[in-house]
Design a protein around this motif. Structure first.
Motif, PDB file in Angstrom:
ATOM      1  N   LEU A 159      66.399  70.491   4.355  1.00 30.83           N
ATOM      2  CA  LEU A 159      66.715  69.024   4.191  1.00 30.83           C
ATOM      3  C   LEU A 159      67.441  68.601   3.013  1.00 30.83           C
ATOM      4  N   ALA A 160      67.617  69.496   1.912  1.00 29.66           N
ATOM      5  CA  ALA A 160      68.272  69.313   0.712  1.00 29.66           C
ATOM      6  C   ALA A 160      69.767  69.646   0.832  1.00 29.66           C
ATOM      7  N   PRO A 161      70.229  70.631   1.834  1.00 29.91           N
ATOM      8  CA  PRO A 161      71.688  70.722   1.931  1.00 29.91           C
ATOM      9  C   PRO A 161      72.036  69.795   3.166  1.00 29.91           C
ATOM     10  N   THR A 162      71.273  69.370   3.996  1.00 29.03           N
ATOM     11  CA  THR A 162      71.641  68.226   4.988  1.00 29.03           C
ATOM     12  C   THR A 162      71.953  67.031   4.361  1.00 29.03           C
ATOM     13  N   ALA A 163      71.145  66.690   3.463  1.00 26.01           N
ATOM     14  CA  ALA A 163      71.074  65.393   2.863  1.00 26.01           C
ATOM     15  C   ALA A 163      72.570  65.188   2.066  1.00 26.01           C
ATOM     16  N   MET A 164      72.814  66.298   1.394  1.00 29.66           N
ATOM     17  CA  MET A 164      73.926  66.166   0.751  1.00 29.66           C
ATOM     18  C   MET A 164      75.410  66.174   1.549  1.00 29.66           C
ATOM     19  N   LEU A 165      75.241  67.034   2.739  1.00 35.38           N
ATOM     20  CA  LEU A 165      76.291  66.676   3.627  1.00 35.38           C
ATOM     21  C   LEU A 165      76.401  65.405   4.276  1.00 35.38           C
ATOM     22  N   LEU A 166      75.279  64.929   4.442  1.00 36.57           N
ATOM     23  CA  LEU A 166      75.220  63.436   5.104  1.00 36.57           C
ATOM     24  C   LEU A 166      75.804  62.600   4.065  1.00 36.57           C
ATOM     25  N   LEU A 167      75.303  62.535   2.642  1.00 37.87           N
ATOM     26  CA  LEU A 167      75.973  61.854   1.655  1.00 37.87           C
ATOM     27  C   LEU A 167      77.454  61.851   1.649  1.00 37.87           C
TER      28      LEU A 167
END
Length: 620
Positions: free
Chosen positions: A597-605
């Motif tokens: 979730l953490a790297p995915t959230a960074m990519l989405l942001l």
């Protein structure tokens, strides 16, 4: 006494330079206009012939270069292909000198790359792709079977992408047709475009197949096996197409002919239909590139769902150095890209018809987009939140392994939890920002610069883009790694080589239409030079839309770099790179979703902020 006849004699001629010639004569205004039109028409016809010849040359030279490089792969890589084939056939057999010599004689490797490639090319011209070095079977039936699977998957994914793009741009289309305020759907489209395909595939498999049991998880036995892969491929592609359509429609509805049609009493349906026909020609190359990219770029999705498509076939052949099968698979991908490009060009030419030089079909100028408080809040939150996380993570140790804390849930000691080795996820996210964002932005800038330059040669750009777009990033990474070796530089070069085609096709379409605009034609007639027209009128109208398109590609570039790193062709473990973190956490997604979730959230942001910045006010 009668007045004298005031009419001139029949053979009378005006004095030179007076401009009083008869209507249509060279000295009259109508004659000059006809001369200008004739001169512009000849130039346009000449440019069209040059463009067609350039497209033909690029469509022939591109596949030939790709196939030639693939044919030289065993010698470029520095690895012994006989050893790779021997291990692929039998892992237990001892690689003695006699065994390797026998394999070389059997495969014809002792004759050298030129002779081997010539034999293969001669077989291709006869319709024979040779035999697999590993399995020994005919390559052509295997390639045709994989092509059928990939074509079916591409069609289903394209239906999903087009439906989603229509849904995302429906509000903007309806409001623009009625003449009311525009609705921007940049954030939802950016989130969808930033979804990693292999992560989305894994989530769909866990939720819809494992938890709910609605659809089969693996294999390729029927139409039900098509749903999950099509969704995993179609949702990100639909986000990209929806954002492109949403970016093009407001500029069309700002044009003067729309105001004139509304003043005549045309209904919103008529105006909307004409606006769609006006905007589609510039976007059709993107639709074609996305369709072909759904075939060649589906390697990760095909691996997750065990789909026997072309991408998975090419990847397996490259790993085993099964050269005939790899050449056949990539040749099929490249030919598919060329066929798709020719079909799209034909449809686009039919839509434009003889009106390619008509002002009503020229590219619209960029329009200003108002920025309100919600927009500023999105930008502020999207910038500040990652900045806080990155700065906090930089204070922690990213490589410290704690076996006792493997896959630990978020707590004060590890605010974002730990990964499968017990490493702190927050620390790895913070330290991975430089490796992820820096390389991604650099590759994106280089792709944008190449696309704008190549876009001013539309014929060459479209043919080369179709060839490069058909090569999956994984295959490009294998080819580049064989030449320069695996690592960050090789991965960046590989992703850059396959990232510019959609941007170049977009730029080429805009260049064609801007050069055909009425005001550009008038400037040529008035004596303006080509360089002045290009720098003052064409380039500003092309650079803005292509730059906003390049921003949409940022998350995809980051994920392509990550996938190459996961395959050992990019940033190697234990480098704290966001995409590599995401790939490493996929096997534990059901047990420890916070690790992904953490790297995915960074990519989405990253995607949301980039698209928000791309819609800041622009000059008309």
């Amino acid at each position: 006494m009668t007045a004298p006849d005031a009419r001139p004699a029949p053979d009378a001629r005006p004095a030179p330079g007076t401009g009083l010639g008869r209507l249509g004569e060279p000295g009259s205004p109508a004659g000059r206009r006809r001369a200008w039109a004739s001169r512009i028409g000849r130039r346009a016809a000449q440019a069209s012939r040059v463009g067609r010849r350039g497209a033909l040359v690029s469509r022939v030279a591109g596949p030939a270069a790709v196939v030639a490089v693939i044919g030289s792969l065993p010698w470029l890589s520095g690895r012994d292909p006989a050893l790779s084939v021997l291990r692929a056939r039998s892992a237990e057999q001892e690689p003695t000198a006699e065994a390797l010599a026998a394999v070389r004689r059997e495969l014809g490797l002792d004759v050298g790359p030129v002779a081997l490639f010539g034999d293969w090319l001669g077989g291709v011209l006869r319709g024979d792709l040779g035999r697999s070095w590993v399995g020994g079977g005919e390559v052509l039936p295997s390639v045709l079977s994989a092509l059928g699977v990939s074509s079916a998957l591409m069609g289903a994914a394209l239906v999903v992408a087009l439906a989603l793009a229509a849904a995302l741009s429906a509000s903007t289309f309806a409001r623009g047709a009625r003449g009311t305020a525009r609705a921007r759907t940049g954030a939802p489209a950016a989130v969808l475009a930033a979804l990693p395909e292999f992560l989305l595939a894994t989530v769909l498999l866990v939720v819809l197949s494992v938890w709910l049991g609605w659809l089969p998880p693996y294999g390729w036995q029927g139409s039900r096996h098509l749903v999950l892969p099509a969704l995993a491929l179609g949702l990100p592609a639909g986000g990209i197409l929806g954002r492109l359509v949403d970016d093009a429609l407001p500029a069309v509805f700002e044009e003067r002919w729309v105001v004139l049609w509304r003043s005549w009493g045309c209904s919103p349906r008529v105006v909307g239909r004409a606006a769609a026909r006006r905007a589609l020609p510039a976007l059709l190359p993107q639709f074609g590139l996305v369709a072909v990219g759904l075939t060649g770029g589906a390697v990760a999705v095909e691996v997750v769902f065990a789909v026997p498509g072309l991408g998975r076939t090419a990847l397996g052949a490259a790993e085993a150095q099964d050269l005939p099968l790899l050449q056949g698979a990539v040749l099929a991908l490249v030919l598919l890209g060329l066929v798709g490009g020719v079909l799209v060009a034909g449809v686009r030419r039919r839509m434009l018809g003889q009106a390619l030089r008509d002002a009503a079909l020229s590219a619209p100028p960029p329009v200003a987009v108002p920025v309100g408080r919600p927009h500023r809040v999105v930008i502020a939150v999207g910038v500040l939140a990652p900045a806080v996380v990155i700065c906090w993570g930089l204070l922690r140790e990213p490589l410290r392994v704690d076996p006792a804390a493997r896959l630990a849930s978020p707590a004060w000691a590890h605010p974002l939890g730990t990964d499968a080795l017990g490493r702190d996820v927050l620390a790895r996210v913070g330290h991975g920002a430089a490796a992820t964002l820096g390389v991604t932005v650099l590759v994106c800038l280089c792709s944008f610069a190449v696309a704008v330059v190549v876009g001013f040669l539309p014929g060459l750009a479209e043919g080369a883009a179709e060839t490069a777009n058909a090569v999956p990033p994984v295959i490009a990474g294998i080819l580049v790694a064989a030449v320069v070796g695996p690592g960050t530089v090789g991965a960046s070069l590989a992703v850059g080589l396959v990232s510019w085609p959609p941007l170049a096709a977009h730029a080429a379409a805009l260049v064609r239409e801007n050069r055909a605009a009425t005001h550009v034609t008038a400037l040529r007639a008035l004596g303006a030079g080509p360089s002045w027209i290009t720098t003052r009128h064409v380039l500003p109208a092309v650079a803005g839309p292509v730059a906003r398109h390049a921003v949409l590609r940022l998350p995809g570039i980051a994920l392509a770099l990550a996938s190459l790193g996961f395959l050992g062709l990019g940033a190697p473990p234990p480098t704290p790179e966001w995409g590599l973190m995401l790939a490493e956490s996929l096997p534990y997604l059901e047990r420890a979703p916070w690790a992904a979730l953490a790297p995915t959230a960074m990519l989405l942001l990253l995607a949301v902020v980039a698209v928000s910045l791309s819609t800041l006010p622009r000059k008309r």
